[in-house]
Motif scaffolding. Sequence first.
Motif, PDB file in Angstrom:
ATOM      1  N   ALA A  53       6.940  15.761  11.455  1.00 22.57           N
ATOM      2  CA  ALA A  53       8.028  14.812  11.695  1.00 22.57           C
ATOM      3  C   ALA A  53       9.369  15.449  11.372  1.00 22.57           C
ATOM      4  O   ALA A  53       9.484  16.276  10.470  1.00 22.57           O
ATOM      5  N   LYS A  54      10.384  15.016  12.091  1.00 23.84           N
ATOM      6  CA  LYS A  54      11.728  15.546  11.852  1.00 23.84           C
ATOM      7  C   LYS A  54      12.469  14.751  10.779  1.00 23.84           C
ATOM      8  O   LYS A  54      13.434  15.245  10.188  1.00 23.84           O
ATOM      9  N   ASP A  55      12.058  13.487  10.530  1.00 24.75           N
ATOM     10  CA  ASP A  55      12.695  12.667   9.499  1.00 24.75           C
ATOM     11  C   ASP A  55      11.676  11.662   8.953  1.00 24.75           C
ATOM     12  O   ASP A  55      10.526  11.604   9.399  1.00 24.75           O
ATOM     13  N   PHE A  56      12.118  10.846   8.005  1.00 25.09           N
ATOM     14  CA  PHE A  56      11.179   9.953   7.329  1.00 25.09           C
ATOM     15  C   PHE A  56      10.886   8.682   8.112  1.00 25.09           C
ATOM     16  O   PHE A  56       9.872   8.027   7.866  1.00 25.09           O
ATOM     17  N   ASP A  57      11.740   8.323   9.034  1.00 24.09           N
ATOM     18  CA  ASP A  57      11.369   7.255   9.965  1.00 24.09           C
ATOM     19  C   ASP A  57      10.104   7.660  10.729  1.00 24.09           C
ATOM     20  O   ASP A  57       9.166   6.880  10.878  1.00 24.09           O
ATOM     21  N   GLU A  58      10.084   8.899  11.185  1.00 25.14           N
ATOM     22  CA  GLU A  58       8.933   9.391  11.946  1.00 25.14           C
ATOM     23  C   GLU A  58       7.710   9.556  11.052  1.00 25.14           C
ATOM     24  O   GLU A  58       6.580   9.236  11.460  1.00 25.14           O
ATOM     25  N   VAL A  59       7.925  10.026   9.802  1.00 27.77           N
ATOM     26  CA  VAL A  59       6.807  10.108   8.853  1.00 27.77           C
ATOM     27  C   VAL A  59       6.193   8.739   8.669  1.00 27.77           C
ATOM     28  O   VAL A  59       4.962   8.567   8.709  1.00 27.77           O
ATOM     29  N   PHE A  60       7.034   7.736   8.475  1.00 24.67           N
ATOM     30  CA  PHE A  60       6.559   6.373   8.227  1.00 24.67           C
ATOM     31  C   PHE A  60       5.737   5.847   9.407  1.00 24.67           C
ATOM     32  O   PHE A  60       4.654   5.282   9.228  1.00 24.67           O
ATOM     33  N   LYS A 109       4.171   7.627  11.770  1.00 20.11           N
ATOM     34  CA  LYS A 109       2.941   8.383  11.949  1.00 20.11           C
ATOM     35  C   LYS A 109       1.938   8.119  10.830  1.00 20.11           C
ATOM     36  O   LYS A 109       0.728   8.302  11.021  1.00 20.11           O
ATOM     37  N   ALA A 110       2.433   7.667   9.660  1.00 19.58           N
ATOM     38  CA  ALA A 110       1.538   7.347   8.550  1.00 19.58           C
ATOM     39  C   ALA A 110       0.931   5.962   8.694  1.00 19.58           C
ATOM     40  O   ALA A 110       0.055   5.592   7.913  1.00 19.58           O
ATOM     41  N   GLY A 111       1.397   5.213   9.680  1.00 14.88           N
ATOM     42  CA  GLY A 111       0.812   3.890   9.927  1.00 14.88           C
ATOM     43  C   GLY A 111       1.710   2.728   9.638  1.00 14.88           C
ATOM     44  O   GLY A 111       1.264   1.575   9.580  1.00 14.88           O
ATOM     45  N   GLY A 112       3.018   3.000   9.454  1.00 12.66           N
ATOM     46  CA  GLY A 112       3.940   1.915   9.169  1.00 12.66           C
ATOM     47  C   GLY A 112       4.637   1.415  10.422  1.00 12.66           C
ATOM     48  O   GLY A 112       4.232   1.688  11.541  1.00 12.66           O
ATOM     49  N   THR A 113       5.678   0.638  10.185  1.00 10.79           N
ATOM     50  CA  THR A 113       6.578   0.218  11.254  1.00 10.79           C
ATOM     51  C   THR A 113       7.941   0.790  10.943  1.00 10.79           C
ATOM     52  O   THR A 113       8.131   1.408   9.892  1.00 10.79           O
ATOM     53  N   ILE A 114       8.915   0.595  11.781  1.00 13.36           N
ATOM     54  CA  ILE A 114      10.203   1.241  11.617  1.00 13.36           C
ATOM     55  C   ILE A 114      10.855   0.820  10.309  1.00 13.36           C
ATOM     56  O   ILE A 114      10.774  -0.332   9.894  1.00 13.36           O
ATOM     57  N   LEU A 115      11.507   1.772   9.613  1.00 12.06           N
ATOM     58  CA  LEU A 115      12.164   1.487   8.329  1.00 12.06           C
ATOM     59  C   LEU A 115      13.391   0.630   8.545  1.00 12.06           C
ATOM     60  O   LEU A 115      14.055   0.739   9.552  1.00 12.06           O
ATOM     61  N   HIS A 127       0.849  -1.196   0.000  1.00  8.45           N
ATOM     62  CA  HIS A 127       0.000   0.000   0.000  1.00  8.45           C
ATOM     63  C   HIS A 127       0.885   1.248   0.000  1.00  8.45           C
ATOM     64  O   HIS A 127       1.959   1.257   0.604  1.00  8.45           O
ATOM     65  N   ILE A 128       0.432   2.314  -0.638  1.00  7.91           N
ATOM     66  CA  ILE A 128       1.083   3.607  -0.495  1.00  7.91           C
ATOM     67  C   ILE A 128       0.505   4.289   0.735  1.00  7.91           C
ATOM     68  O   ILE A 128      -0.669   4.662   0.762  1.00  7.91           O
ATOM     69  N   LEU A 129       1.351   4.430   1.752  1.00 10.66           N
ATOM     70  CA  LEU A 129       0.896   5.079   2.989  1.00 10.66           C
ATOM     71  C   LEU A 129       0.820   6.594   2.844  1.00 10.66           C
ATOM     72  O   LEU A 129      -0.058   7.236   3.411  1.00 10.66           O
ATOM     73  N   ALA A 130       1.782   7.143   2.103  1.00 11.03           N
ATOM     74  CA  ALA A 130       1.844   8.605   1.972  1.00 11.03           C
ATOM     75  C   ALA A 130       2.612   8.939   0.709  1.00 11.03           C
ATOM     76  O   ALA A 130       3.480   8.182   0.269  1.00 11.03           O
ATOM     77  N   GLN A 131       2.278  10.107   0.147  1.00  9.62           N
ATOM     78  CA  GLN A 131       2.950  10.543  -1.076  1.00  9.62           C
ATOM     79  C   GLN A 131       3.014  12.060  -1.075  1.00  9.62           C
ATOM     80  O   GLN A 131       2.064  12.738  -0.662  1.00  9.62           O
ATOM     81  N   GLY A 132       4.147  12.600  -1.524  1.00 12.76           N
ATOM     82  CA  GLY A 132       4.306  14.044  -1.600  1.00 12.76           C
ATOM     83  C   GLY A 132       5.766  14.425  -1.645  1.00 12.76           C
ATOM     84  O   GLY A 132       6.648  13.562  -1.680  1.00 12.76           O
ATOM     85  N   THR A 133       6.046  15.717  -1.638  1.00 10.25           N
ATOM     86  CA  THR A 133       7.436  16.157  -1.580  1.00 10.25           C
ATOM     87  C   THR A 133       7.979  15.873  -0.184  1.00 10.25           C
ATOM     88  O   THR A 133       7.207  15.717   0.781  1.00 10.25           O
ATOM     89  N   PRO A 134       9.298  15.787  -0.032  1.00 11.73           N
ATOM     90  CA  PRO A 134       9.862  15.569   1.308  1.00 11.73           C
ATOM     91  C   PRO A 134       9.354  16.581   2.340  1.00 11.73           C
ATOM     92  O   PRO A 134       8.983  16.205   3.459  1.00 11.73           O
ATOM     93  N   ASN A 135       9.323  17.855   1.976  1.00 14.64           N
ATOM     94  CA  ASN A 135       8.868  18.866   2.927  1.00 14.64           C
ATOM     95  C   ASN A 135       7.383  18.729   3.243  1.00 14.64           C
ATOM     96  O   ASN A 135       6.962  18.904   4.399  1.00 14.64           O
ATOM     97  N   GLU A 136       6.573  18.415   2.226  1.00 16.28           N
ATOM     98  CA  GLU A 136       5.136  18.238   2.451  1.00 16.28           C
ATOM     99  C   GLU A 136       4.878  17.110   3.440  1.00 16.28           C
ATOM    100  O   GLU A 136       4.032  17.240   4.343  1.00 16.28           O
ATOM    101  N   LEU A 137       5.596  16.017   3.284  1.00 18.21           N
ATOM    102  CA  LEU A 137       5.368  14.862   4.154  1.00 18.21           C
ATOM    103  C   LEU A 137       5.796  15.155   5.593  1.00 18.21           C
ATOM    104  O   LEU A 137       5.092  14.806   6.543  1.00 18.21           O
ATOM    105  N   LYS A 138       6.945  15.802   5.751  1.00 16.07           N
ATOM    106  CA  LYS A 138       7.405  16.102   7.112  1.00 16.07           C
ATOM    107  C   LYS A 138       6.497  17.133   7.784  1.00 16.07           C
ATOM    108  O   LYS A 138       6.236  17.052   8.987  1.00 16.07           O
ATOM    109  N   THR A 139       5.982  18.072   6.987  1.00 15.20           N
ATOM    110  CA  THR A 139       5.054  19.060   7.538  1.00 15.20           C
ATOM    111  C   THR A 139       3.727  18.419   7.911  1.00 15.20           C
ATOM    112  O   THR A 139       3.178  18.659   8.990  1.00 15.20           O
TER     113      THR A 139
END
Length: 242
Positions: A227-234, A236-242, A211-223
């Motif tokens: 989130a401070k990084d993409f581990d945190e984005v992942f 908060k979007a419903g994933g598990t740790i990268l 599934h695609i959990l999230a999509q967008g520019t790096p800044n859009e996703l962190k905003t």
Amino acid sequence: MEEQAITLNAVEKRFHHKQVIAPLSLGIPTGQLIGLLGPSGCGKTTLIKLIMGMLKPDSGTIHVFNYVVPHEQLLMDIGYMAQSDALYTDLTGAENLHFFAKLYQLSKKERMERVAYAAHLVRLTDELNNKVINYSGGMKRRLSLAIALIQNPKLLILDEPTVGIDPVLKQEIWQELIRLKEQENKTILVTTHAMDEAERCDQLAILRSGHILAQGTPNELKTKYQAKDFDEVFLKAGGTIL
């Protein structure tokens, strides 16, 4: 409206009754550098193989440059670097490059120019006369990237291209990928686990369990996910740790 290099519409793939790619739709604009981000087993490589035409979807449609996948023309238009190196180890680096260049029916002059360019990019010029069996793992990855570039494709699909490559060369390769995008309008699709590489992409698609959990520019996703990084984005979007 942006022209789409790749369009997936409700694509689904199962292996032995296990759903690997859920019904998934995705558009990748021409001339952008797109990152697929996610943990091992999330479906990144399967998705790439579907786009390449190496796998057939169970349902849905895939178009690349307005051709229905698979299509013979796309063999010339797509440069592909797999996660596992597919090289002729009993040949030299130069022989590998010339072999693949000949598959694309390039003239002798074009072959010489493309081999010199690709070898220089990945810093293999001085090693071209050595057999690939004697290359290190990192050198084999570099040769695989050179082969992906050999026919000057419109679309580059790179599956974990910088794994095992030293940081200096990794930086140079990413500078060249950005140059190819900006100056030659190439579309580049990269899978990665590296946070610094994710930051360099125009857009990211974060995958989990097909599934695609999230999509967008790096800044859009962190905003969006504060989130401070993409581990945190992942997470908060419903994933598990990268």
